[in-house]
Enzyme design. Structure first.
Site, PDB file in Angstrom:
ATOM      1  N   TYR A  66      69.556  28.708  48.161  1.00  4.23           N
ATOM      2  CA  TYR A  66      69.151  29.798  49.043  1.00  4.23           C
ATOM      3  C   TYR A  66      70.388  30.402  49.688  1.00  4.23           C
ATOM      4  O   TYR A  66      70.985  29.810  50.597  1.00  4.23           O
ATOM      5  CB  TYR A  66      68.193  29.302  50.125  1.00  4.23           C
ATOM      6  CG  TYR A  66      66.885  28.750  49.623  1.00  4.23           C
ATOM      7  CD1 TYR A  66      66.427  29.002  48.332  1.00  4.23           C
ATOM      8  CD2 TYR A  66      66.088  27.964  50.452  1.00  4.23           C
ATOM      9  CE1 TYR A  66      65.228  28.485  47.887  1.00  4.23           C
ATOM     10  CE2 TYR A  66      64.881  27.446  50.013  1.00  4.23           C
ATOM     11  CZ  TYR A  66      64.457  27.706  48.728  1.00  4.23           C
ATOM     12  OH  TYR A  66      63.262  27.189  48.297  1.00  4.23           O
ATOM     13  N   PHE A 215      53.707  30.043  48.982  1.00  5.41           N
ATOM     14  CA  PHE A 215      53.033  31.340  48.845  1.00  5.41           C
ATOM     15  C   PHE A 215      51.582  31.279  49.312  1.00  5.41           C
ATOM     16  O   PHE A 215      50.657  31.480  48.518  1.00  5.41           O
ATOM     17  CB  PHE A 215      53.109  31.862  47.411  1.00  5.41           C
ATOM     18  CG  PHE A 215      54.498  32.161  46.918  1.00  5.41           C
ATOM     19  CD1 PHE A 215      55.487  32.573  47.805  1.00  5.41           C
ATOM     20  CD2 PHE A 215      54.810  32.032  45.575  1.00  5.41           C
ATOM     21  CE1 PHE A 215      56.776  32.850  47.354  1.00  5.41           C
ATOM     22  CE2 PHE A 215      56.085  32.305  45.114  1.00  5.41           C
ATOM     23  CZ  PHE A 215      57.075  32.717  46.004  1.00  5.41           C
ATOM     24  N   THR A 221      43.835  39.260  44.791  1.00  6.71           N
ATOM     25  CA  THR A 221      43.321  40.549  44.346  1.00  6.71           C
ATOM     26  C   THR A 221      42.846  41.329  45.575  1.00  6.71           C
ATOM     27  O   THR A 221      42.621  40.747  46.653  1.00  6.71           O
ATOM     28  CB  THR A 221      42.140  40.375  43.392  1.00  6.71           C
ATOM     29  OG1 THR A 221      41.030  39.822  44.124  1.00  6.71           O
ATOM     30  CG2 THR A 221      42.505  39.470  42.221  1.00  6.71           C
ATOM     31  N   LEU A 223      39.927  42.448  46.228  1.00  2.34           N
ATOM     32  CA  LEU A 223      38.636  41.914  46.665  1.00  2.34           C
ATOM     33  C   LEU A 223      38.819  40.604  47.422  1.00  2.34           C
ATOM     34  O   LEU A 223      38.193  40.379  48.468  1.00  2.34           O
ATOM     35  CB  LEU A 223      37.722  41.693  45.457  1.00  2.34           C
ATOM     36  CG  LEU A 223      36.314  41.149  45.775  1.00  2.34           C
ATOM     37  CD1 LEU A 223      35.565  42.109  46.690  1.00  2.34           C
ATOM     38  CD2 LEU A 223      35.526  40.929  44.472  1.00  2.34           C
TER      39      LEU A 223
END
Length: 290
Positions: A66, A215, A221, A223
């Protein structure tokens, strides 16, 4: 290592020979854009790390890749000498190129160099935990990890690593790793919308092995996002808060490492992860990934 008492959401989990807070902190966002170079606000990055420890967090996730080296050097500047209760997890298996890519680097010599680089940048003689990163930026990929994981097991026997784990790995690779040396955690992408590791999480929980999802809002999505947003609105909370609270409810072996470069956002994440979810909330959220 002393066992902490905590008021953080989720309580604690035993990670190898250490007791850590289930709510941890991921340091990746402390580096510059695309996880390259220094942060725009150096003092602000140090303040986030101080706030994390002051809040009672005892599990920090990082990597010498990182920056590269940036987050490890920030952790060292902010927190060294480290509190006895602090557990720092790092990972190897990929490096950075000049374009900001993440080329794999899993040959034995590569891994030895990465372990020593993490030791130098963190300013320690033994790494608490090293995760073997498999796959690539698109996710897990099939293939044997035997040579790579045997190298880490050798480094563990040499006293440079206390505990081992795997990251971005398939179920088969996790089983293969466990056949070579004990692991204390698996770090994979998992959230309300991506439930592919459901059975794995339950198996690991039964075996006393932690699961560390990354994450928490990735890959939804429209929806699915709409369902999450409706539950969040009903609770007067943010979607991230609901996603983190659900993960802590999902299984006692799930450890959170949400990242941020803001002390205010860190406090918001801590408060959000403690959000109480009703049976109605949980039922609605279960529809997202099914």
């Amino acid at each position: 290592m002393n066992a902490p008492t905590t008021s953080l959401p989720g309580g604690t989990w035993t990670l190898g020979d250490a007791t850590v807070t289930r709510f941890g902190y991921g340091a990746m966002q402390l580096a510059g854009p695309w996880v390259m170079g220094p942060p725009a606000d150096h003092d602000g990055a140090l303040a986030v790390l101080h706030e994390a420890v002051a809040s009672g967090i005892t599990h920090i996730d990082t990597s010498d890749a990182y920056g590269p080296r940036v987050t490890n050097e920030l952790i060292r500047e902010a927190l060294h000498p480290y509190p006895e209760s602090l557990f720092i997890a790092t990972k190897v298996g990929a490096i950075r190129d000049a374009q900001g890519g993440w080329p794999t680097a899993r040959r034995p010599q590569d891994l030895r160099e990465q372990v020593h680089a993490n030791l130098r940048s963190l300013g320690i003689e033994t790494l608490d935990l090293v995760n073997m990163r498999m796959g690539d930026a698109e996710g897990p990929k099939p293939g044997s990890l035997a040579e790579a994981f045997e190298t880490l097991a050798d480094l563990q026997r040499e006293g440079l690593i206390r505990h081992l784990g795997v990251s971005n790995a398939t179920t088969e690779q996790i089983a293969e790793a466990r056949g070579i040396a004990p692991i204390v955690c698996v770090q994979n992408m998992y959230n309300l919308a991506h439930r592919h590791d459901d059975d794995l999480i339950d198996t690991l929980a039964a075996d006393g092995i932690a699961y560390v999802p990354f994450f928490p809002l990735g890959g939804f999505t429209p929806l699915q996002s709409d369902v999450l947003s409706k539950v969040a609105a009903r609770l007067g909370a943010t979607p991230m808060s609901v996603a983190l609270a659900w993960l802590l409810r999902r299984s006692p072996n799930i450890l959170l490492i949400p990242g941020t470069s803001s002390t205010a956002h860190l406090r918001e994440n801590i408060a959000g992860a403690g959000l109480p979810l009703s049976d109605e909330d949980m039922a609605d959220l279960e529809t997202i990934g099914r």
